[in-house]
Write a protein that holds these residues in place. Sequence first.
Motif, PDB file in Angstrom:
ATOM      1  N   LYS A   1       3.376  11.382   0.650  1.00  0.00           N
ATOM      2  CA  LYS A   1       2.585  11.034   2.278  1.00  0.00           C
ATOM      3  C   LYS A   1       1.948   9.391   1.547  1.00  0.00           C
ATOM      4  O   LYS A   1       1.142   9.857   1.747  1.00  0.00           O
ATOM      5  CB  LYS A   1       1.361  12.423   2.718  1.00  0.00           C
ATOM      6  CG  LYS A   1       2.345  13.861   3.229  1.00  0.00           C
ATOM      7  CD  LYS A   1       1.611  15.234   3.865  1.00  0.00           C
ATOM      8  CE  LYS A   1       1.929  15.906   3.622  1.00  0.00           C
ATOM      9  NZ  LYS A   1       1.308  16.963   4.978  1.00  0.00           N
ATOM     10  N   PRO A   2       3.178   9.025   1.882  1.00  0.00           N
ATOM     11  CA  PRO A   2       2.306   7.591   1.720  1.00  0.00           C
ATOM     12  C   PRO A   2       1.885   6.834   2.726  1.00  0.00           C
ATOM     13  O   PRO A   2       0.903   5.870   2.435  1.00  0.00           O
ATOM     14  CB  PRO A   2       3.849   6.746   1.166  1.00  0.00           C
ATOM     15  CG  PRO A   2       4.085   7.358   1.887  1.00  0.00           C
ATOM     16  CD  PRO A   2       4.531   8.462   2.234  1.00  0.00           C
TER      17      PRO A   2
ATOM     18  N   GLY B   1      -1.255   9.521   4.407  1.00  0.00           N
ATOM     19  CA  GLY B   1      -2.028  10.819   3.012  1.00  0.00           C
ATOM     20  C   GLY B   1      -2.057  12.535   3.656  1.00  0.00           C
ATOM     21  O   GLY B   1      -1.679  12.786   4.558  1.00  0.00           O
TER      22      GLY B   1
ATOM     23  N   TYR C   1      -5.293   6.729  -1.983  1.00  0.00           N
ATOM     24  CA  TYR C   1      -4.201   6.614  -1.466  1.00  0.00           C
ATOM     25  C   TYR C   1      -4.208   7.766  -1.475  1.00  0.00           C
ATOM     26  O   TYR C   1      -3.046   8.088  -0.144  1.00  0.00           O
ATOM     27  CB  TYR C   1      -3.320   5.666  -1.907  1.00  0.00           C
ATOM     28  CG  TYR C   1      -1.862   5.834  -2.330  1.00  0.00           C
ATOM     29  CD1 TYR C   1      -1.394   5.290  -1.207  1.00  0.00           C
ATOM     30  CD2 TYR C   1      -0.788   6.617  -3.392  1.00  0.00           C
ATOM     31  CE1 TYR C   1      -0.140   5.562  -1.420  1.00  0.00           C
ATOM     32  CE2 TYR C   1       0.164   6.631  -3.000  1.00  0.00           C
ATOM     33  CZ  TYR C   1       0.168   6.457  -2.168  1.00  0.00           C
ATOM     34  OH  TYR C   1       1.551   6.295  -1.999  1.00  0.00           O
TER      35      TYR C   1
ATOM     36  N   GLY D   1       1.128  11.417  -4.553  1.00  0.00           N
ATOM     37  CA  GLY D   1       0.196  10.401  -2.847  1.00  0.00           C
ATOM     38  C   GLY D   1       1.627   9.940  -2.239  1.00  0.00           C
ATOM     39  O   GLY D   1       1.533   9.872  -0.821  1.00  0.00           O
ATOM     40  N   ALA D   2       2.780   9.699  -3.199  1.00  0.00           N
ATOM     41  CA  ALA D   2       4.035   9.100  -2.572  1.00  0.00           C
ATOM     42  C   ALA D   2       4.452  10.518  -2.056  1.00  0.00           C
ATOM     43  O   ALA D   2       5.531   9.477  -1.506  1.00  0.00           O
ATOM     44  CB  ALA D   2       5.258   8.996  -3.949  1.00  0.00           C
TER      45      ALA D   2
ATOM     46  N   ILE E   1      -0.470   8.863  -8.232  1.00  0.00           N
ATOM     47  CA  ILE E   1       0.292   7.670  -7.415  1.00  0.00           C
ATOM     48  C   ILE E   1       1.668   8.818  -7.206  1.00  0.00           C
ATOM     49  O   ILE E   1       2.087   8.646  -5.932  1.00  0.00           O
ATOM     50  CB  ILE E   1       1.171   6.575  -7.827  1.00  0.00           C
ATOM     51  CG1 ILE E   1      -0.223   5.917  -8.462  1.00  0.00           C
ATOM     52  CG2 ILE E   1       2.117   6.051  -7.625  1.00  0.00           C
ATOM     53  CD1 ILE E   1      -0.168   4.579  -9.522  1.00  0.00           C
TER      54      ILE E   1
ATOM     55  N   GLY F   1      -3.498   7.594   2.208  1.00  0.00           N
ATOM     56  CA  GLY F   1      -2.215   6.822   2.421  1.00  0.00           C
ATOM     57  C   GLY F   1      -2.377   5.743   2.189  1.00  0.00           C
ATOM     58  O   GLY F   1      -3.701   5.343   1.994  1.00  0.00           O
ATOM     59  N   LEU F   2      -1.782   4.876   2.918  1.00  0.00           N
ATOM     60  CA  LEU F   2      -1.643   3.290   2.826  1.00  0.00           C
ATOM     61  C   LEU F   2      -2.636   2.406   3.836  1.00  0.00           C
ATOM     62  O   LEU F   2      -2.852   1.344   3.246  1.00  0.00           O
ATOM     63  CB  LEU F   2      -0.908   2.484   3.069  1.00  0.00           C
ATOM     64  CG  LEU F   2       0.784   3.125   1.735  1.00  0.00           C
ATOM     65  CD1 LEU F   2       2.071   2.249   2.171  1.00  0.00           C
ATOM     66  CD2 LEU F   2      -0.165   2.235   0.522  1.00  0.00           C
TER      67      LEU F   2
END
Length: 431
Positions: free
Chosen positions: A282-283, A286, A325, A279-280, A276, A329-330
């Motif tokens: 490049k949220p 990704g 994620y 991943g944050a 996590i 990414g999101l």
Amino acid sequence: MIIRQARIVDPEQNTAFAVPAIVLSVIVFAYSVNFGPLSVLAFYACWLAPFVMAPRILLGRPGSALLLLTVPFFFALSVLWSDAPGTTLRGAIQYGITFFAGLVAARIISAGNLALGGTIGGLLVLAYSAASGGYSYDYIDGDFAFNGAFSSKNQLGYFATLAILFSAALVWMFRSRRAVQALAVLTAGVGIVMLWMSDSATSLLSAFAAFAAIAFMGVVLTLAPWLRRAVVFLVLTGSVAIAFVSLRLGAFDALLAAFGRDSSLTGRTYLWSQAIEFGAEKPVLGIGYNAFWTHGRPAAEMLWEEFYITARTGFHFHNLLIETYVGTGLVGLALVATLCLLLFVLPLGAALGQGGVGSLMLMSGLSVLFLVRSVAEVDFITPHTVGTFLVAFVLLRLFDHNRQVRHAAHQARPMRQPRHPSLGRWSGITT
């Protein structure tokens, strides 16, 4: 020799093609690393050839197939922003072909032939593991266990679970001939032994959940249509309530203790927290599909070292959505979460319809199997894996089934005359 097209693409006539094709696929999914690229090429040829021979397999009813192909398309698109574009492109192409093969299979392979091919393939995979495999130390789970010819005991447990599931389908759902039932019983017995020897908690829990789903579907489909909605609603709400109360009473910790695990899930929660954080960075989109676990990336090298992955390959974050994620990414997370939602919703929709009892029971069991495993594994976002193939198969099969049920119901509705016959046409359809 001329082979009639129906012998390849017609589910009612292609057993001689379908069963060996599934057997080959299962073996390749299990041991492509052992058997090399030629086995993968054979798998590609096996499923691309029917599409080339009869494109109408998918193009005749393209809607749901195109919808499902959104996921592999987005994975491939991520090469545009990936920080390891070569790795992303290669992985995305391999994933896309594997997923596409599952869609082709869904249109030309009957559920019974899938179960038979999965049973024979599962027996061969487990027999090879029993003959050439051994024990190893699992740094994630912290114990020694039999892993067969796989690099992980969880993979052995995974294939053992599938072998048991397909074998049970032949005996319980499709009422096969005695010779086939004998083969199924043998395979189930070997599968149970391998599952026990693997000591894989994920595989055991997912097996129990899959058979519970199969039993539930079997019961629901015997009820009158008007009663099914009430039963499904009561079971779902009751399950949620029981799960909530059980968690409050500490049942989750007790379950972990029963399998010799702790509240950290033997290191998985640490992996998830690290993922996590990565991943944050490049949220939204990704770092690119399959791009994280590449040599030279400091974060990946650190985790390989911490978990004693000396080969520096074949590792992941042990959670489907978290792995997605980090890579895509999101946006990718939303797409894969949609696949998970479909694995839950489509079987429920099928339970409220008609027909295909054995097929729906098997599809429901597979759906729940992959949903449960998604908590700790990444079965259907990786190339050349049985999960990617079967999830594509199950989802398209359920889409097609539900569509056929709706179409049949529409055709069965009686037509009524309009209030003003002078209009010279039908005014509508009664409900």
